[in-house]
Design an enzyme around this catalytic site. Structure first.
Site, PDB file in Angstrom:
ATOM      1  N   SER A 105      -2.736   3.695  -2.345  1.00  0.00           N
ATOM      2  CA  SER A 105      -2.608   5.101  -2.723  1.00  0.00           C
ATOM      3  C   SER A 105      -1.202   5.643  -2.482  1.00  0.00           C
ATOM      4  O   SER A 105      -0.739   6.515  -3.227  1.00  0.00           O
ATOM      5  CB  SER A 105      -3.620   5.947  -1.945  1.00  0.00           C
ATOM      6  OG  SER A 105      -4.934   5.639  -2.328  1.00  0.00           O
ATOM      7  N   ASP A 301     -12.732   7.396  -3.493  1.00  0.00           N
ATOM      8  CA  ASP A 301     -12.176   6.102  -3.102  1.00  0.00           C
ATOM      9  C   ASP A 301     -12.837   5.562  -1.834  1.00  0.00           C
ATOM     10  O   ASP A 301     -13.197   4.380  -1.757  1.00  0.00           O
ATOM     11  CB  ASP A 301     -10.675   6.267  -2.876  1.00  0.00           C
ATOM     12  CG  ASP A 301     -10.045   5.089  -2.175  1.00  0.00           C
ATOM     13  OD1 ASP A 301      -9.910   4.033  -2.816  1.00  0.00           O
ATOM     14  OD2 ASP A 301      -9.656   5.228  -0.988  1.00  0.00           O
ATOM     15  N   ASP A 343      -5.033   6.818  -9.007  1.00  0.00           N
ATOM     16  CA  ASP A 343      -3.939   5.982  -8.514  1.00  0.00           C
ATOM     17  C   ASP A 343      -4.267   4.498  -8.663  1.00  0.00           C
ATOM     18  O   ASP A 343      -3.393   3.666  -8.857  1.00  0.00           O
ATOM     19  CB  ASP A 343      -3.615   6.318  -7.054  1.00  0.00           C
ATOM     20  CG  ASP A 343      -4.870   6.481  -6.195  1.00  0.00           C
ATOM     21  OD1 ASP A 343      -5.984   6.268  -6.692  1.00  0.00           O
ATOM     22  OD2 ASP A 343      -4.727   6.849  -5.014  1.00  0.00           O
ATOM     23  N   HIS A 450      -9.072  -2.452  -3.316  1.00  0.00           N
ATOM     24  CA  HIS A 450      -8.644  -1.949  -4.615  1.00  0.00           C
ATOM     25  C   HIS A 450      -8.604  -3.082  -5.633  1.00  0.00           C
ATOM     26  O   HIS A 450      -8.613  -4.259  -5.279  1.00  0.00           O
ATOM     27  CB  HIS A 450      -7.241  -1.344  -4.526  1.00  0.00           C
ATOM     28  CG  HIS A 450      -7.114  -0.228  -3.540  1.00  0.00           C
ATOM     29  ND1 HIS A 450      -5.901   0.311  -3.166  1.00  0.00           N
ATOM     30  CD2 HIS A 450      -8.052   0.467  -2.849  1.00  0.00           C
ATOM     31  CE1 HIS A 450      -6.087   1.284  -2.294  1.00  0.00           C
ATOM     32  NE2 HIS A 450      -7.388   1.384  -2.075  1.00  0.00           N
TER      33      HIS A 450
END
Length: 506
Positions: A105, A301, A343, A450
């Site tokens: 991020s 997230d 992001d 991620h």
């Protein structure tokens, strides 16, 4: 001879007249151009940018949220139903950082704010760890108002990358200082709403988590900041009478997941956004200027990190409500553009799993998620507070925590054994609880981290058409800079010149 002199005099006169007219035209062009450029710059200064970040929200999550509401609220949401974001889709954004295919991020937000690639963990600095001017700072230099509205700690990676410059995202004590104005440029943020009050309190107090004994909260109250930290204070805050700079922090750490949020204790993201827009809008009208506002749906997230499908979908729903609030503002303020982008994607979410080799049914069970009343994080916290050892924890899980909070009444002996003694495994209990729900709902995840996929790009309002297509994440910072007529290089130069004279970016 006299006739020749008279002829020569007439020629000189005509030549002088030509030069005089040309000079006047040149001056008028210069003055006119300056006026035009000045008017154009002033016009851009009166524009507004609302930059929304849906942290960790990939294309599959949009599909998941839409499908979930279609399945659980079929009458209100038939097959043709569109989420608020669906109507604003213009393209996609590439996400990689300078150091990795998969960004974090901090680097992702720095790409937005500084319009350049940097390494994972970088907050407002370039790959050489030198500060880079952000669109928020450049907007402030143009005389615009600025704000941050998030559901994470206000010092977390995304808001920090717009308002601070540190070489590592964990330097949240230093980030808090910079957000208050303790760095080269002085105070740049007019309004902050979110969580993370602990980084403004001294470490010797029970609520403080700073690395030192400074009490920033009290210090900046004394220096003129308006502050609030309760729901009551938020509700009684009148936008037209609000005093800037203003900071409202409604949790010591991150704000609650929407699924867990007590509306008597904390405002929702869409409520904070609505009030921030009212305040900045009123202030901008009074000052005849525009504003830059960052909004982050931060905990989308974090739920995906825990592979928690229920917390994930409820925070997505709250973000969609916030989009509706912003869209309504843009409709009534045509000089505004909103951008919504992620992001990165988190979790590698998929709907439907094929556990074996047999031909699958291609089905998932949204009713499993619908039964969930609390996030896996909240359940994990509740379990950690149960006294009485393994026996008491087992009873709490079987009789209350699992069935009442997660809607699970068929926990296996293996699952219970892990939960009462999580030290035997190498994963967090929140992650394990999230996977318990996901398995029963037939929702798949590829990772608890991620992923490097492109994310959807949404835009609405003035010049939004310019964002159609596939863009690098840095292009969004370039767009904002152009849209507002900002000078990012001058801010970067100022930051780095001051470093030469001893200022440290931490």
């Amino acid at each position: 001879m006299r006739s020749e002199l008279r002829s020569l005099g007439k020629k000189k006169y005509r030549l002088i007249l030509v030069y005089l007219i040309a000079g006047l035209l040149f001056v008028s062009i210069i003055v006119g151009s300056s006026t035009w450029y000045g008017q154009r710059a002033q016009a851009k200064r009166k524009r507004n940018v609302i930059f929304m970040v849906s942290d960790g929200f990939g294309p599959a999550s949009e599909t998941y949220a839409r499908t979930y509401f279609q399945a659980t609220q079929a009458l209100e949401h038939p097959y043709g139903y569109q989420l608020p974001l669906d109507k604003l889709l213009v393209g996609s954004s590439r996400t990689q950082s300078s150091s990795s295919l998969v960004t974090d991020s901090a680097a992702g937000a720095t790409a937005f704010s500084c319009a350049l690639k940097s390494y994972n963990g970088a907050v407002g600095v370039d790959p050489d760890q030198k500060p880079c001017g952000t669109v928020l700072e450049a907007a402030k230099a143009r005389g615009m108002n600025t704000g941050l509205v998030v559901t994470s700690r206000i010092t977390h990676a995304t808001p920090a990358a717009f308002s601070a410059h540190v070489t590592g995202r964990d330097s949240e004590s230093r980030i808090a200082e910079q957000q208050m104005g303790e760095y080269a440029l002085g105070r740049q943020v007019d309004l902050l709403f979110g969580g993370g009050k602990c980084f403004f309190l001294p470490n010797e107090t029970n609520d403080g988590c700073r690395l030192d004994g400074r009490d920033l909260w009290s210090q900046y109250q004394e220096e003129g900041w308006a502050t609030l930290d309760t729901r009551e204070g938020f509700d009684t805050l009148e936008p037209t009478g609000a005093s800037l700079p203003l900071m409202g922090l409604f949790a010591l750490d991150h704000m609650s997941y929407e699924l867990d949020r007590d509306p008597k204790e904390q405002p929702a993201l869409h409520e904070m956004t609505h009030k921030a827009l009212e305040i900045l809008g009123a202030e901008s009208r009074q000052e005849e200027t525009g504003f830059f506002l960052l909004i982050e749906g931060s905990r989308i997230d974090m739920a995906a990190h825990d592979n928690d499908p229920a917390a994930h979908v409820h925070d997505i729903a709250e973000y969609q409500r916030t989009v509706e609030v912003v869209k309504a503002f843009v409709d009534s303020h045509p000089e505004t553009v909103m951008i919504s982008v992620s992001d990165h994607e988190t979790g590698g979410l998929t709907l439907g799993m094929q556990p074996g080799k047999e031909y699958p049914e291609y089905i998932w069970y949204p009713e499993v998620i619908q039964r969930v009343q609390n996030s896996s994080w909240a359940v994990g916290q509740a379990l950690s507070r149960v006294d009485g050892g393994v026996k008491a924890k087992r009873a709490a899980l079987i009789h209350s925590l699992l069935p009442e909070s997660l809607g699970i009444s068929d926990a296996t002996d293996e699952e219970i054994a892990f939960l009462v003694d999580p030290e035997q495994g190498d994963i967090d209990i929140e992650f394990y609880l999230g996977r318990m729900v996901s398995r029963r709902a037939n929702v798949g995840w590829t990772t608890h981290g991620h992923t490097g996929v492109d994310v959807n790009l949404y835009a609405y309002g003035m010049e939004a058409e310019a964002l159609r297509g596939n863009h690098d994440n840095t292009d969004l910072g370039i767009f904002v800079s152009r849209f507002l007529g900002l000078d990012l290089p001058s801010i970067t130069d100022k930051l780095n010149q001051i470093i030469l004279y001893g200022w440290s970016h931490g």
